[in-house]
Design a protein around this motif. Sequence first.
Motif, PDB file in Angstrom:
ATOM      1  N   SER A   1     -20.355 -91.928  -7.171  1.00 26.09           N
ATOM      2  CA  SER A   1     -19.956 -89.899  -7.865  1.00 26.09           C
ATOM      3  C   SER A   1     -19.363 -90.204  -8.300  1.00 26.09           C
ATOM      4  O   SER A   1     -18.710 -91.200  -8.433  1.00 26.09           O
ATOM      5  N   ARG A   2     -18.749 -89.636  -9.462  1.00 27.54           N
ATOM      6  CA  ARG A   2     -17.519 -89.442 -10.005  1.00 27.54           C
ATOM      7  C   ARG A   2     -16.534 -88.025  -9.827  1.00 27.54           C
ATOM      8  O   ARG A   2     -17.858 -86.988  -9.187  1.00 27.54           O
ATOM      9  N   GLU A   3     -16.001 -88.473  -9.585  1.00 27.50           N
ATOM     10  CA  GLU A   3     -14.677 -87.572  -9.428  1.00 27.50           C
ATOM     11  C   GLU A   3     -14.303 -87.223 -10.352  1.00 27.50           C
ATOM     12  O   GLU A   3     -14.028 -88.137 -11.353  1.00 27.50           O
ATOM     13  N   HIS A   4     -13.184 -86.279 -10.842  1.00 28.87           N
ATOM     14  CA  HIS A   4     -12.097 -85.784 -11.449  1.00 28.87           C
ATOM     15  C   HIS A   4     -11.009 -85.552 -10.828  1.00 28.87           C
ATOM     16  O   HIS A   4     -10.987 -84.844  -9.803  1.00 28.87           O
ATOM     17  N   SER A   5      -9.553 -86.245 -11.295  1.00 29.72           N
ATOM     18  CA  SER A   5      -8.865 -86.167 -11.248  1.00 29.72           C
ATOM     19  C   SER A   5      -7.471 -86.142 -12.677  1.00 29.72           C
ATOM     20  O   SER A   5      -7.968 -86.027 -13.387  1.00 29.72           O
ATOM     21  N   GLU A   6      -6.360 -86.064 -12.156  1.00 28.54           N
ATOM     22  CA  GLU A   6      -5.195 -86.127 -13.221  1.00 28.54           C
ATOM     23  C   GLU A   6      -6.098 -87.720 -13.988  1.00 28.54           C
ATOM     24  O   GLU A   6      -5.113 -87.680 -15.238  1.00 28.54           O
ATOM     25  N   LYS A   7      -6.184 -88.571 -13.466  1.00 31.01           N
ATOM     26  CA  LYS A   7      -6.975 -90.238 -14.454  1.00 31.01           C
ATOM     27  C   LYS A   7      -7.361 -89.959 -15.311  1.00 31.01           C
ATOM     28  O   LYS A   7      -8.152 -90.432 -15.763  1.00 31.01           O
ATOM     29  N   GLY A   8      -8.443 -88.425 -15.492  1.00 26.94           N
ATOM     30  CA  GLY A   8     -10.110 -88.706 -15.779  1.00 26.94           C
ATOM     31  C   GLY A   8     -11.145 -88.159 -14.669  1.00 26.94           C
ATOM     32  O   GLY A   8     -11.016 -88.391 -13.223  1.00 26.94           O
ATOM     33  N   VAL A   9     -12.123 -88.743 -15.263  1.00 30.11           N
ATOM     34  CA  VAL A   9     -12.831 -88.878 -14.412  1.00 30.11           C
ATOM     35  C   VAL A   9     -13.326 -90.733 -14.076  1.00 30.11           C
ATOM     36  O   VAL A   9     -13.610 -91.454 -14.131  1.00 30.11           O
ATOM     37  N   GLU A  10     -13.399 -90.688 -12.273  1.00 28.98           N
ATOM     38  CA  GLU A  10     -13.070 -92.068 -11.713  1.00 28.98           C
ATOM     39  C   GLU A  10     -14.227 -92.333 -11.232  1.00 28.98           C
ATOM     40  O   GLU A  10     -15.362 -91.027  -9.986  1.00 28.98           O
TER      41      GLU A  10
ATOM     42  N   LYS B   1     -16.732 -93.516  -8.038  1.00 24.53           N
ATOM     43  CA  LYS B   1     -16.738 -94.300  -6.196  1.00 24.53           C
ATOM     44  C   LYS B   1     -17.943 -94.545  -5.917  1.00 24.53           C
ATOM     45  O   LYS B   1     -18.315 -94.023  -5.746  1.00 24.53           O
TER      46      LYS B   1
END
Length: 91
Positions: free
Chosen positions: A36-45, A47
Amino acid sequence: MKYVTRERAVSAFRFGKHIPPKWYMDLLNRGKVFASREHSEKGVELKLKIVLPGKTCLAVPGDWILLDPEGKISVLSHDEFVRTYREVNDG
């Protein structure tokens, strides 16, 4: 590839860095692995979620995914893996 501690050898690959081995692809084909791709403060991560009997393992790119001789799958960070294992010739 094969890696060994002082105790025993495991099959392992680094998520996002190595070509996954057959045992991992079998899990993927059986629907036991989900990326999965999760959006965070660092951008798209990216997992990785591995669903196993009794537990779920999570990995991010750079983590190592291991299969031990008893068939147990686990995930280690790169730092923990290099402190614990060394590569051995499996051929």
